[in-house]
Design a protein around this motif. Structure first.
Motif, short mmCIF file in Angstrom:
data_model
loop_
_atom_site.label_atom_id
_atom_site.label_comp_id
_atom_site.label_asym_id
_atom_site.label_seq_id
_atom_site.Cartn_x
_atom_site.Cartn_y
_atom_site.Cartn_z
N ALA A 1 0.83 -1.20 0.00
CA ALA A 1 0.00 0.00 0.00
C ALA A 1 0.87 1.25 0.00
CB ALA A 1 -0.93 0.00 1.21
N GLN A 2 1.96 1.22 0.73
CA GLN A 2 2.88 2.36 0.75
C GLN A 2 3.47 2.61 -0.64
OE1 GLN A 2 5.90 2.03 3.85
NE2 GLN A 2 4.50 0.85 5.12
N VAL A 3 3.92 1.54 -1.28
CA VAL A 3 4.53 1.69 -2.60
C VAL A 3 3.49 2.09 -3.64
CG1 VAL A 3 5.98 0.59 -4.34
CG2 VAL A 3 6.25 -0.03 -1.94
N ALA A 4 2.29 1.51 -3.53
CA ALA A 4 1.22 1.87 -4.45
C ALA A 4 0.90 3.36 -4.34
CB ALA A 4 -0.04 1.05 -4.16
N ALA A 5 0.87 3.88 -3.12
CA ALA A 5 0.61 5.31 -2.94
C ALA A 5 1.69 6.16 -3.59
CB ALA A 5 0.50 5.62 -1.45
N MET A 6 2.93 5.67 -3.57
CA MET A 6 4.02 6.41 -4.20
C MET A 6 3.85 6.45 -5.72
SD MET A 6 7.23 4.99 -1.92
CE MET A 6 8.49 5.99 -2.73
N ALA A 7 3.10 5.49 -6.26
CA ALA A 7 2.80 5.49 -7.70
C ALA A 7 1.46 6.15 -7.99
CB ALA A 7 2.82 4.07 -8.24
N GLY A 8 0.81 6.66 -6.94
CA GLY A 8 -0.43 7.40 -7.12
C GLY A 8 -1.65 6.53 -7.34
N THR A 9 -1.63 5.31 -6.79
CA THR A 9 -2.75 4.42 -7.03
C THR A 9 -2.98 3.53 -5.81
OG1 THR A 9 -3.71 2.88 -8.63
CG2 THR A 9 -1.36 2.63 -8.14
N ASP A 10 -3.93 2.60 -5.92
CA ASP A 10 -4.25 1.69 -4.83
C ASP A 10 -3.55 0.34 -5.05
OD1 ASP A 10 -6.37 -0.25 -6.24
OD2 ASP A 10 -6.74 1.80 -6.88
N VAL A 11 -3.62 -0.50 -4.03
CA VAL A 11 -2.91 -1.78 -4.08
C VAL A 11 -3.38 -2.64 -5.25
CG1 VAL A 11 -2.57 -3.99 -2.89
CG2 VAL A 11 -2.32 -1.85 -1.62
N ALA A 12 -4.69 -2.77 -5.42
CA ALA A 12 -5.20 -3.65 -6.47
C ALA A 12 -4.74 -3.19 -7.85
CB ALA A 12 -6.72 -3.70 -6.42
N THR A 13 -4.87 -1.90 -8.12
CA THR A 13 -4.45 -1.37 -9.42
C THR A 13 -2.95 -1.49 -9.59
OG1 THR A 13 -6.29 0.20 -9.36
CG2 THR A 13 -4.51 0.66 -10.92
N PHE A 14 -2.21 -1.17 -8.55
CA PHE A 14 -0.75 -1.21 -8.61
C PHE A 14 -0.25 -2.61 -8.94
CE2 PHE A 14 3.38 -1.72 -6.38
CZ PHE A 14 4.12 -0.78 -7.07
N THR A 15 -0.82 -3.62 -8.28
CA THR A 15 -0.27 -4.97 -8.40
C THR A 15 -0.80 -5.74 -9.61
OG1 THR A 15 -1.95 -5.78 -6.85
CG2 THR A 15 0.22 -5.18 -5.95
N ARG A 16 -1.62 -5.09 -10.43
CA ARG A 16 -1.95 -5.72 -11.71
C ARG A 16 -0.75 -5.68 -12.66
NH1 ARG A 16 -7.39 -2.44 -11.68
NH2 ARG A 16 -8.36 -3.57 -9.95
N GLU A 17 0.15 -4.76 -12.39
CA GLU A 17 1.41 -4.71 -13.14
C GLU A 17 2.47 -5.45 -12.35
OE1 GLU A 17 1.02 -3.00 -16.00
OE2 GLU A 17 -0.91 -2.15 -15.41
N ARG A 18 3.42 -6.08 -13.04
CA ARG A 18 4.51 -6.79 -12.36
C ARG A 18 5.83 -6.50 -13.08
NH1 ARG A 18 2.09 -10.81 -8.99
NH2 ARG A 18 0.02 -9.95 -8.57
N PRO A 19 6.95 -6.57 -12.37
CA PRO A 19 8.24 -6.34 -13.01
C PRO A 19 8.80 -7.61 -13.63
CG PRO A 19 8.56 -6.63 -10.67
CD PRO A 19 7.07 -6.72 -10.91
N GLY A 20 9.67 -7.45 -14.60
CA GLY A 20 10.32 -8.60 -15.21
C GLY A 20 11.29 -8.15 -16.29
N VAL A 21 12.00 -9.11 -16.84
CA VAL A 21 12.88 -8.86 -17.98
C VAL A 21 12.70 -10.00 -18.96
CG1 VAL A 21 14.88 -10.04 -16.94
CG2 VAL A 21 15.24 -8.33 -18.72
N SER A 22 12.64 -9.68 -20.24
CA SER A 22 12.51 -10.70 -21.28
C SER A 22 13.55 -10.47 -22.36
CB SER A 22 11.11 -10.68 -21.91
OG SER A 22 10.13 -11.09 -20.98
N ALA A 23 14.03 -11.58 -22.93
CA ALA A 23 15.06 -11.53 -23.97
C ALA A 23 14.51 -12.13 -25.25
CB ALA A 23 16.30 -12.29 -23.52
N PHE A 24 14.95 -11.55 -26.38
CA PHE A 24 14.49 -11.97 -27.69
C PHE A 24 15.66 -12.00 -28.67
CE2 PHE A 24 11.18 -9.71 -25.44
CZ PHE A 24 10.08 -10.53 -25.57
#
Length: 267
Positions: free
Chosen positions: A193-216
């Motif tokens: 919730a703290q991090v989501a607030a730093m992105a200007g949104t709520d937990v549910a909306t924030f966590t629909r996105e996830r980090p990663g790296v992909s190679a092609f």
């Protein structure tokens, strides 16, 4: 005072030489894992993805910019965010110089996010970055590479991230690991919730996105997916933590201390 073990130079050198053997073994093991990454089978991509870039609309092959290899960092910046994820931002702080070196070694590095391009470029300007950043807004790219999930998927638990099935929300905070959950103290907001607030949104909306790296890779005009990593699999890309791991107190974390680089010192 830390109460840490003290010793003379001879004691230190003996311990350091013992540690050196373990470090060398870790390096050798890392080389073996890198080889195994390269040996993964390539999967041809037949879907036509479209991105918005500073140069206009682009396909996935266009992102190679004449190179044979492409690395994409899946940067958490959803359409409803007001700013990029602070953790992704700290990783991206190291991209400018790296992208230049990679481009000269037949590898293009891009960040890709679902937010509209104008929002991404405005944030990039704020951060003082120059690496290429593309918007996948309205497309399937993020969902297909398991870095975006719908509200329905959250509720039903139909989420597979980092090659594992996630529990339905709100049974857990999706980005909080065991150690991170311990950071929450009575009466405080949850970590996510703290991090989501730093992105200007709520937990549910924030966590629909996830980090990663992909190679092609591209070969004879065909694009192949060769590798993806998520969660702690990104640690090696997080330059700040590589430095902290060599500092006297290590990561030394008992709360979410990260801020965007232009936010430190603010009251």
């Amino acid at each position: 005072m830390t109460g840490h073990l003290k010793g003379n130079r001879r004691d230190w050198l003996a311990a350091r030489l013992d540690l050196l053997e373990a470090e060398k073994e870790l390096t050798r093991r890392g080389d073996e894992l890198a080889q195994r990454r390269r040996e993964l089978p390539w999967v041809r991509i037949d879907k036509d993805y479209v991105f918005e870039t500073e140069q206009g609309r682009a396909s996935l092959p266009d992102l190679f910019r004449g190179r044979s290899q492409l690395l994409i960092y899946h940067f958490m910046f959803g359409p409803d965010y007001t700013a990029g994820c602070p953790s992704c931002s700290s990783i991206a702080d190291g991209f400018n110089g790296v992208a230049t070196h990679l481009a000269s070694h037949d590898v293009m590095l891009w960040a890709v996010s679902r937010a509209p391009l104008a929002k991404l470029l405005a944030y990039r300007q704020r951060m003082g970055w120059s690496f290429p950043w593309a918007s996948s807004f309205g497309g399937d790219f993020n969902a297909d590479f398991n870095v975006f999930f719908t509200e329905q998927q959250q509720k039903s638990g139909d989420i597979e991230y980092n090659y594992r099935r996630a529990a339905p929300a709100p049974a857990q905070e999706p980005l909080a690991g065991k150690t991170a959950r311990e950071w929450q103290r009575p009466g405080e907001q949850g970590l996510v919730a703290q991090v989501a607030a730093m992105a200007g949104t709520d937990v549910a909306t924030f966590t629909r996105e996830r980090p990663g790296v992909s190679a092609f890779a591209i070969e004879d005009g065909a694009v192949y997916h060769t590798y993806s990593a998520y969660a702690r699999g990104l640690d090696g890309l997080w330059g700040m933590y590589q430095w902290l791991d060599r500092a006297p107190l290590g990561r030394n974390e008992n709360s979410y201390w990260l801020r965007r680089h232009d936010e430190y010192g603010r009251q």
